[in-house]
Design an enzyme around this catalytic site. Structure first.
Site, PDB file in Angstrom:
ATOM      1  N   ALA A   1       0.912  -1.214  -0.021  1.00 43.01           N
ATOM      2  CA  ALA A   1      -0.095  -0.093  -0.042  1.00 43.01           C
ATOM      3  C   ALA A   1       0.852   1.240   0.043  1.00 43.01           C
ATOM      4  CB  ALA A   1      -0.883   0.131   1.315  1.00 43.01           C
ATOM      5  N   LYS A   2       0.389   2.327  -0.320  1.00 41.71           N
ATOM      6  CA  LYS A   2       1.019   3.557   0.082  1.00 41.71           C
ATOM      7  C   LYS A   2       0.011   4.884   0.193  1.00 41.71           C
ATOM      8  CE  LYS A   2       5.370   4.781   0.039  1.00 41.71           C
ATOM      9  NZ  LYS A   2       6.384   3.961   0.513  1.00 41.71           N
ATOM     10  N   GLY A   3       0.206   5.741   0.882  1.00 44.21           N
ATOM     11  CA  GLY A   3      -0.743   6.876   1.000  1.00 44.21           C
ATOM     12  C   GLY A   3      -0.095   8.207   0.723  1.00 44.21           C
TER      13      GLY A   3
END
Ligand code: NAD
Length: 435
Positions: free
Chosen positions: A124-126
Site C-alpha cells: 500500500a501507499k498513501g
C-alpha cells in the site's frame, strides 16, 4: 517523558527526501519491469490482469482548521495495491507533488518488496497533497488526524498498516496510532509501524534499511569473489539509509571514499571517517563545508571509480544520460527507484551487478514487520534478536533472487520481480479469484 514527540518541525520534514518521478511515469516504469517478469513467468492472463491493477484507490478530502481559523481542504490518497498475502503495508507521504499514479506505483512496489523478502504483507501507499514546510506542527497534527479518520475503514492491524515515508516520521505515526485508537476505544499499537520505541516501536528499526543494504552488499561481494576489506564505496545521500549503510560498511572494513547530501558530495580516496562525518552533520545539518575531503558534485559521485555505488537519496538518478559512465561493479539501490527502466539495459551491457531496490532496501519493511509482530504478541525483542532475524531474511532473500537470476539468465532486478510476482500469483491461484 516522550522526547520523540517533541521534535522541532525541521526534523519532521525532509522536503527533498525523494523527488517526484519526473522522467518516467512511475506506474509505467513499474509496469515495464512487471511486464518483463510476467512474460518470463508465462503468467496466465487472468493473474496478469489482477496483478496489473490496484485493489483499491481511495481519494478523500481532508478539511483542516488552519492556525488562522480558516478551513483548508487538502486531498488525501491511500492505495491498497494487493492484499492477497496479508494486510496492506506501506508508508504515508506529505508532499506537494503527490499524485495518484505515483502512490499507485509505490503501492505496487511495496507489494513486490514484501513478497521478495517473503513477509506476510500486501502493498500500500498513501499521501496527502500539502506543503508540510509551510505548515505549523499543530496544522500537521490536525491534517494527520483528519486524514486518518478519512481512511479509517481501511486501516487496521489486519487490513492496512501505514509507516513513515517522505515528510512523515515517528511523531506522525504516533498521531495516527492515537487517532485510530480513539475511534476503536482501545489502544491499537499494531495499526502503524515506525512508532517511537516508548509506544510500541521496535529496536533496530531506524538502522534497518541501511543495515539491510550492508547485508546484501556483502552477499554480492562474496558472490563476485571480491574481498570486503579492499572494497571502495561511494554513497549518494547521507540521511537515514545512506549514513547507516556508510557506517556499517566501514565497520565491515570497506573504504567509503565518497558521501553526499543535497548540498553536494565529499570525496577522499583515502577513505572518509564516517563517524566523524555523522557527528559533523548532526551539528551542522549538511556536509557543505565538511573539511576532510574534496568537494565534488552529486553527478560526479555517481561515476567515480569505486567498487560499490549506493544511491540512497532520490529516485531517477541513474538514467540513460549517465548509466554508460558508471564505473562501479555493484550498485546497491538503497533509495526507491534510483534507476530508470530505460537505464537498466545500459547497466546490464556494462556487466554491473545491480541489487534492486525491492530487495536492497527491504530491511526497513522487514523490521516494520517485526514491529507489527511484537505489537501483536505484546512482547518486545532485544536489538540483537531484531538484527539477527533481519540478517537471516536478507541473506535468504538475496540467495533466492540470485538463484532465480542464474536459472533464468536474467539480471537481479528481473529475478526479484519474478520471485515477487510468482509468490503473489501462487497465493491468488490457491485462494482462487472471487470473480
Ligand atoms: P533522508 O531524508 O533521511 O535522507 C535523504 C538524504 O538524501 C539526505 O542526506 C539528503 O540531503 C540527501 N539528498 C537530497 N537530495 C539530494 C540530491 N539531489 N543529491 C544527493 N543527495 C540528496 O531519507 P532516507 O530515509 O534515508 O531515504 C532515502 C531513500 O531511501 C528514499 O528514496 C527512501 O524512499 C528510500 N527508503 C528509505 C527507507 C527508510 O527506512 N528510511 C526504506 C526504504 C527506502
Amino acid at each position: 517523558m516522550v522526547p520523540q514527540l517533541l521534535l522541532p518541525t525541521d526534523s519532521i520534514v525532509h522536503p527533498d527526501k525523494d523527488l517526484f518521478l519526473h522522467e518516467e511515469n512511475p506506474f509505467e516504469a513499474m509496469m515495464s519491469r512487471f511486464d518483463r517478469a510476467a512474460e518470463l513467468l508465462d503468467l496466465e492472463p487472468v493473474i496478469y490482469n489482477v496483478l496489473g491493477h490496484p485493489e483499491k484507490q481511495i481519494i478523500t478530502s481532508v478539511p483542516v482548521m488552519m492556525d488562522n481559523g480558516d478551513i483548508e481542504v487538502f486531498t488525501g490518497i491511500r492505495v491498497l495495491y494487493n492484499t492477497s498475502r496479508g494486510p496492506a503495508k506501506g508508508g504515508i507521504r506529505f508532499d506537494k507533488n503527490v499524485t495518484l499514479d505515483e502512490v499507485t506505483a509505490l503501492a505496487a512496489w511495496m507489494t513486490w518488496k514484501c513478497a521478495v523478502v517473503n513477509i506476510p504483507f500486501g502493498g500500500a501507499k498513501g499521501g496527502v497533497i500539502c506543503d508540510p514546510l509551510q505548515m505549523s506542527v499543530g496544522e500537521l497534527e490536525r491534517l494527520t488526524r483528519r486524514y486518518t479518520a478519512s481512511i479509517i475503514q481501511t486501516l487496521g492491524p489486519d487490513s492496512d498498516v501505514p509507516a513513515p515515508d517522505v515528510n512523515t516520521n515517528e511523531r506522525v505515526m504516533a498521531w495516527i496510532m492515537d487517532t485510530y485508537s480513539m475511534h476503536m476505544r482501545h489502544t491499537v499499537t499494531a495499526v502503524v509501524t515506525g512508532k517511537p520505541i516508548e509506544m510500541g516501536g521496535s529496536q533496530g528499526r531506524r538502522e534497518a534499511t541501511g543495515r539491510g543494504c550492508t547485508i546484501v552488499t556483502k552477499a554480492a561481494l562474496a558472490h563476485l569473489g571480491m574481498a570486503v576489506k579492499a572494497t571502495t564505496v561511494a554513497i549518494q545521500g547521507f540521511g537515514n539509509v545512506g549514513s547507516v549503510a556508510a557506517q556499517l560498511l566501514q565497520r565491515e572494513g570497506c573504504r567509503v571514499v565518497a558521501i553526499s547530501d543535497r548540498t553536494g558530495a565529499v570525496y577522499n580516496p583515502k577513505g572518509i571517517d564516517i563517524d566523524d562525518a555523522i557527528a559533523w552533520v548532526q551539528g551542522r545539518k549538511t556536509l557543505d563545508a565538511y573539511p576532510r575531503g574534496d568537494h565534488i558534485t552529486n553527478d560526479a559521485l555517481l561515476t567515480l571509480d569505486v567498487d560499490v555505488l549506493v544511491p540512497a537519496a532520490l529516485e531517477n538518478v541513474i538514467t540513460t544520460k549517465n548509466a554508460a559512465h558508471i564505473r562501479a561493479k555493484i550498485i546497491c539501490e538503497g533509495a526507491n527507484g534510483p534507476t530508470t527502466a530505460a537505464a537498466d539495459p545500459v547497466l546490464d551491457e556494462k556487466g554491473i551487478f545491480v541489487i534492486p531496490d525491492i530487495l536492497a532496501n527491504a530491511g526497513g519493511v522487514t523490521v516494520s514487520y517485526f514491529e507489527w509482530v511484537q505489537d501483536r504478541e505484546g512482547y518486545f525483542w532485544t536489538e540483537q534478536r531484531v538484527n539477527e532475524a533481519l540478517h537471516e531474511i536478507m541473506e535468504r532473500s538475496f540467495a533466492a533472487v540470485l538463484e532465480l537470476s542464474r536459472q533464468h539468465k536474467v539480471n537481479m532486478r528481473t529475478a526479484a520481480y519474478m520471485l515477487a510476482i510468482s509468490r503473489v500469483a501462487t497465493v491468488h491461484r490457491l485462494r482462487g479469484i472471487y470473480a
